[in-house]
Design a protein around this motif. Structure first.
Motif, mmCIF file in Angstrom:
data_model
loop_
_atom_site.group_PDB
_atom_site.id
_atom_site.type_symbol
_atom_site.label_atom_id
_atom_site.label_comp_id
_atom_site.label_asym_id
_atom_site.label_seq_id
_atom_site.Cartn_x
_atom_site.Cartn_y
_atom_site.Cartn_z
ATOM 1 N N GLY A 11 47.382 51.139 37.003
ATOM 2 C CA GLY A 11 46.529 50.836 38.136
ATOM 3 C C GLY A 11 46.282 49.340 38.256
ATOM 4 N N TYR A 12 45.048 48.975 38.573
ATOM 5 C CA TYR A 12 44.695 47.585 38.849
ATOM 6 C C TYR A 12 43.427 47.217 38.081
ATOM 7 N N VAL A 13 43.320 45.907 37.760
ATOM 8 C CA VAL A 13 42.169 45.401 37.030
ATOM 9 C C VAL A 13 41.635 44.154 37.727
ATOM 10 N N LEU A 14 40.328 44.113 37.953
ATOM 11 C CA LEU A 14 39.712 42.896 38.459
ATOM 12 C C LEU A 14 39.455 41.970 37.276
ATOM 13 N N VAL A 15 40.190 40.873 37.217
ATOM 14 C CA VAL A 15 40.001 39.899 36.136
ATOM 15 C C VAL A 15 39.235 38.684 36.641
ATOM 16 N N GLY A 16 39.152 38.526 37.954
ATOM 17 C CA GLY A 16 38.349 37.487 38.542
ATOM 18 C C GLY A 16 39.050 36.159 38.720
ATOM 19 N N VAL A 17 38.242 35.160 38.948
ATOM 20 C CA VAL A 17 38.766 33.825 39.217
ATOM 21 C C VAL A 17 38.183 32.850 38.222
ATOM 22 N N ALA A 18 38.894 31.779 37.964
ATOM 23 C CA ALA A 18 38.444 30.766 37.000
ATOM 24 C C ALA A 18 37.306 29.950 37.593
ATOM 25 N N LEU A 44 34.373 39.820 54.635
ATOM 26 C CA LEU A 44 35.251 40.928 54.293
ATOM 27 C C LEU A 44 35.207 41.993 55.380
ATOM 28 N N SER A 45 36.320 42.667 55.576
ATOM 29 C CA SER A 45 36.300 43.838 56.460
ATOM 30 C C SER A 45 35.529 44.949 55.745
ATOM 31 N N ALA A 46 35.157 45.987 56.470
ATOM 32 C CA ALA A 46 34.408 47.091 55.870
ATOM 33 C C ALA A 46 35.180 47.710 54.710
ATOM 34 N N SER A 47 36.471 47.907 54.879
ATOM 35 C CA SER A 47 37.281 48.531 53.831
ATOM 36 C C SER A 47 37.476 47.600 52.640
ATOM 37 N N GLU A 48 37.679 46.305 52.904
ATOM 38 C CA GLU A 48 37.810 45.333 51.818
ATOM 39 C C GLU A 48 36.520 45.267 51.009
ATOM 40 N N PHE A 49 35.397 45.288 51.711
ATOM 41 C CA PHE A 49 34.094 45.242 51.047
ATOM 42 C C PHE A 49 33.905 46.446 50.122
ATOM 43 N N LYS A 50 34.209 47.629 50.605
ATOM 44 C CA LYS A 50 34.045 48.837 49.795
ATOM 45 C C LYS A 50 34.885 48.774 48.523
ATOM 46 N N LEU A 51 36.120 48.331 48.668
ATOM 47 C CA LEU A 51 37.014 48.279 47.515
ATOM 48 C C LEU A 51 36.571 47.203 46.525
ATOM 49 N N LEU A 52 36.214 46.029 47.025
ATOM 50 C CA LEU A 52 35.801 44.956 46.122
ATOM 51 C C LEU A 52 34.513 45.327 45.396
ATOM 52 N N ARG A 53 33.586 45.962 46.070
ATOM 53 C CA ARG A 53 32.349 46.374 45.403
ATOM 54 C C ARG A 53 32.659 47.325 44.250
ATOM 55 N N TYR A 54 33.594 48.240 44.455
ATOM 56 C CA TYR A 54 33.942 49.175 43.382
ATOM 57 C C TYR A 54 34.599 48.437 42.219
ATOM 58 N N PHE A 55 35.469 47.484 42.528
ATOM 59 C CA PHE A 55 36.066 46.657 41.477
ATOM 60 C C PHE A 55 34.984 45.901 40.695
ATOM 61 N N GLU A 70 25.971 42.159 49.461
ATOM 62 C CA GLU A 70 26.185 43.484 50.050
ATOM 63 C C GLU A 70 25.572 43.601 51.438
ATOM 64 N N ALA A 71 24.489 42.888 51.682
ATOM 65 C CA ALA A 71 23.837 42.969 52.990
ATOM 66 C C ALA A 71 24.718 42.397 54.092
ATOM 67 N N HIS A 72 25.457 41.326 53.777
ATOM 68 C CA HIS A 72 26.294 40.676 54.785
ATOM 69 C C HIS A 72 27.783 40.930 54.578
ATOM 70 N N GLN A 73 28.121 41.673 53.517
ATOM 71 C CA GLN A 73 29.511 42.022 53.200
ATOM 72 C C GLN A 73 30.372 40.759 53.130
ATOM 73 N N GLN A 74 29.908 39.825 52.288
ATOM 74 C CA GLN A 74 30.608 38.575 52.046
ATOM 75 C C GLN A 74 30.722 38.339 50.546
ATOM 76 N N VAL A 75 31.768 37.628 50.122
ATOM 77 C CA VAL A 75 31.960 37.302 48.714
ATOM 78 C C VAL A 75 32.069 35.788 48.576
ATOM 79 N N THR A 76 31.533 35.259 47.472
ATOM 80 C CA THR A 76 31.570 33.832 47.205
ATOM 81 C C THR A 76 32.265 33.572 45.875
ATOM 82 N N LEU A 77 33.159 32.597 45.870
ATOM 83 C CA LEU A 77 33.868 32.174 44.670
ATOM 84 C C LEU A 77 33.312 30.818 44.260
ATOM 85 N N GLY A 78 32.596 30.757 43.151
ATOM 86 C CA GLY A 78 32.041 29.490 42.691
ATOM 87 C C GLY A 78 31.128 28.863 43.716
#
Length: 222
Positions: A215-222, A152-163, A137-145
């Motif tokens: 709506g939409y569901v965050l199911v994530g990544v393998a 992430l853009s500011a808007s992408e970050f806000k939405l992903l955090r809520y998911f 959250e401090a750097h607004q970045q996401v890591t997969l594995g």
């Protein structure tokens, strides 16, 4: 996440607005306790930052009214009152945390973050983890594995955090808009769709499922 800031010190509130919005929160600001009491009952806020010495209606009375109405809204009391008896009174009235002025913005943000995570049944760890994703959250970045962090853009970050605070839950566009935009913003559901497509390009199309008519569901990544 959408916050209600109740503070009658204009200079402080203006500064907090900037800090909170930069951290990816939608913020509604009110200076009068009567307005805050009403808005807190009408709008689906994720957290309230509440000063005690307010015009119109004291902050403690605002809090008591919310709790009497059955509200479980997380509340962080923010006040210049430093006597321990007043802190106890605030906690007894139903506050979840207490921060005395003056304070550092970094501490405020960490307390807000911890309260929001606890409200969603998550541990207040350094990184928010869910569905195979880790969000900085401090750097607004996401890591997969073990991959490199994805910016992430500011808007992408806000939405992903809520998911990520609601993994596996079906979230309608209306619900997402209510928690991502403040009172004055125009809530365009098409923007939500665009942002979801952006996230899918970065995380993989399988990460967010569409449930038609729901709506939409965050199911994530393998």
């Amino acid at each position: 996440m959408r916050l209600l800031l109740v503070e009658d010190n204009v200079a402080l509130a203006d500064s907090l607005n900037t800090v909170l919005k930069r951290a990816g929160y939608a913020v509604d600001w009110r200076t009068d306790g009567r307005d805050a009491a009403l808005l807190g009952e009408q709008e689906p806020y994720d957290l309230a930052i509440l000063d005690l010495g307010l015009p119109g209606l004291d902050g403690l009375e605002v809090l008591r009214r919310w709790r009497a109405a059955g509200s479980t809204l997380p509340v962080l009391i923010l006040t210049a009152r430093s006597r321990w008896t007043e802190r106890v009174e605030g906690l007894q009235a139903g506050a979840d945390d207490y921060l005395t002025k003056p304070f550092h913005n970094e501490e405020l943000l960490l307390r807000v973050q911890a309260l929001l995570r606890r409200a969603h049944g998550r541990e207040p760890q350094a990184l928010l983890s869910a569905a195979g994703l880790r969000l900085d959250e401090a750097h607004q970045q996401v890591t997969l594995g073990t991959a490199e962090p994805i910016s992430l853009s500011a808007s992408e970050f806000k939405l992903l955090r809520y998911f990520m605070l609601n993994p596996g839950k079906v979230l309608s566009k209306t619900r997402m808009a209510e928690h991502l935009y403040d009172y004055e913003d125009e809530r365009d559901s098409n923007v939500i769709e665009v942002l979801i497509n952006h996230l899918r390009r970065k995380l993989g199309r399988e990460a967010i499922e569409t449930r038609r008519g729901q709506g939409y569901v965050l199911v994530g990544v393998a």
